[in-house]
Design a protein around this motif. Structure first.
Motif, PDB file in Angstrom:
ATOM      1  N   PRO A  19     -34.397   0.510 -11.745  1.00  0.00           N
ATOM      2  CA  PRO A  19     -34.420  -0.360 -12.929  1.00  0.00           C
ATOM      3  C   PRO A  19     -35.827  -0.905 -13.201  1.00  0.00           C
ATOM      4  O   PRO A  19     -36.087  -2.103 -13.144  1.00  0.00           O
ATOM      5  CB  PRO A  19     -33.432  -1.466 -12.555  1.00  0.00           C
ATOM      6  N   ILE A  20     -36.727   0.018 -13.495  1.00  0.00           N
ATOM      7  CA  ILE A  20     -38.133  -0.318 -13.735  1.00  0.00           C
ATOM      8  C   ILE A  20     -38.591   0.389 -14.998  1.00  0.00           C
ATOM      9  O   ILE A  20     -38.304   1.574 -15.195  1.00  0.00           O
ATOM     10  CB  ILE A  20     -39.016   0.135 -12.553  1.00  0.00           C
ATOM     11  N   LEU A  21     -39.305  -0.330 -15.851  1.00  0.00           N
ATOM     12  CA  LEU A  21     -39.988   0.265 -17.000  1.00  0.00           C
ATOM     13  C   LEU A  21     -41.481   0.184 -16.722  1.00  0.00           C
ATOM     14  O   LEU A  21     -41.969  -0.847 -16.272  1.00  0.00           O
ATOM     15  CB  LEU A  21     -39.702  -0.521 -18.282  1.00  0.00           C
ATOM     16  N   GLU A  46     -36.898   4.278 -14.740  1.00  0.00           N
ATOM     17  CA  GLU A  46     -35.985   4.340 -15.877  1.00  0.00           C
ATOM     18  C   GLU A  46     -36.656   4.822 -17.163  1.00  0.00           C
ATOM     19  O   GLU A  46     -36.095   5.640 -17.891  1.00  0.00           O
ATOM     20  CB  GLU A  46     -35.352   2.979 -16.115  1.00  0.00           C
ATOM     21  N   ALA A  88     -38.506  -4.884 -23.635  1.00  0.00           N
ATOM     22  CA  ALA A  88     -38.213  -4.937 -22.196  1.00  0.00           C
ATOM     23  C   ALA A  88     -37.569  -6.271 -21.829  1.00  0.00           C
ATOM     24  O   ALA A  88     -36.599  -6.314 -21.054  1.00  0.00           O
ATOM     25  CB  ALA A  88     -39.494  -4.722 -21.395  1.00  0.00           C
ATOM     26  N   ARG A  89     -38.067  -7.355 -22.385  1.00  0.00           N
ATOM     27  CA  ARG A  89     -37.475  -8.682 -22.133  1.00  0.00           C
ATOM     28  C   ARG A  89     -36.032  -8.737 -22.625  1.00  0.00           C
ATOM     29  O   ARG A  89     -35.159  -9.283 -21.954  1.00  0.00           O
ATOM     30  CB  ARG A  89     -38.288  -9.765 -22.841  1.00  0.00           C
ATOM     31  N   GLN A  91     -33.998  -6.438 -22.753  1.00  0.00           N
ATOM     32  CA  GLN A  91     -33.172  -5.647 -21.832  1.00  0.00           C
ATOM     33  C   GLN A  91     -33.039  -6.317 -20.469  1.00  0.00           C
ATOM     34  O   GLN A  91     -32.402  -5.783 -19.570  1.00  0.00           O
ATOM     35  CB  GLN A  91     -33.773  -4.248 -21.672  1.00  0.00           C
ATOM     36  N   TYR A  93     -35.642  -7.291 -18.366  1.00  0.00           N
ATOM     37  CA  TYR A  93     -36.698  -7.006 -17.397  1.00  0.00           C
ATOM     38  C   TYR A  93     -37.659  -8.179 -17.266  1.00  0.00           C
ATOM     39  O   TYR A  93     -37.947  -8.878 -18.237  1.00  0.00           O
ATOM     40  CB  TYR A  93     -37.500  -5.771 -17.815  1.00  0.00           C
ATOM     41  N   LYS A  94     -38.183  -8.391 -16.054  1.00  0.00           N
ATOM     42  CA  LYS A  94     -39.292  -9.308 -15.839  1.00  0.00           C
ATOM     43  C   LYS A  94     -40.558  -8.509 -16.113  1.00  0.00           C
ATOM     44  O   LYS A  94     -40.630  -7.312 -15.815  1.00  0.00           O
ATOM     45  CB  LYS A  94     -39.314  -9.819 -14.406  1.00  0.00           C
TER      46      LYS A  94
END
Length: 107
Positions: A19-21, A46, A88-89, A91, A93-94
């Motif tokens: 779970p990383i962009l 991801e 990204a936020r 979704q 994600y930090k």
């Protein structure tokens, strides 16, 4: 590829991802972009977001370095990096940023 035991492109696309962009902002070198694709493929990242003047596929120099990873890594192109960060936020994600002189966490 069969001798290497590598999954098919279809199997890789549906495989469980980390779970990383990864967001690339204004990376000029097509070879570095291709390398980022290859790295994301290797670590089952991801997605890869390309922003600003970062070149995007299809391009011969990216494909040459990516070694097929442009076909297995989910990627998206953004004109503005802020749009990529916002998505990204949304979704969940930090956001962590690595800058030339110092790391920074976006709050």
């Amino acid at each position: 590829m069969e001798e290497l035991g590598r999954k098919s492109n279809e199997e890789i696309k549906v495989a469980t991802k980390q779970p990383i962009l990864v967001i690339l902002d204004d990376v000029r070198s097509m070879h570095n972009v291709g390398s980022a694709f290859r790295t994301c493929d290797a670590f089952a990242i991801e997605a890869l977001y390309l922003c600003g003047y970062t070149p995007a596929p299809p391009h011969r120099d990216i494909h040459k370095t990516a070694l097929g990873a442009t076909d297995t890594v989910t990627w998206k192109n953004f004109v503005a990096t802020t749009d990529a960060v916002s998505e990204a936020r949304q979704q969940g994600y930090k956001i962590y940023a690595a800058r030339k002189n110092s790391p920074r966490i976006w709050q």
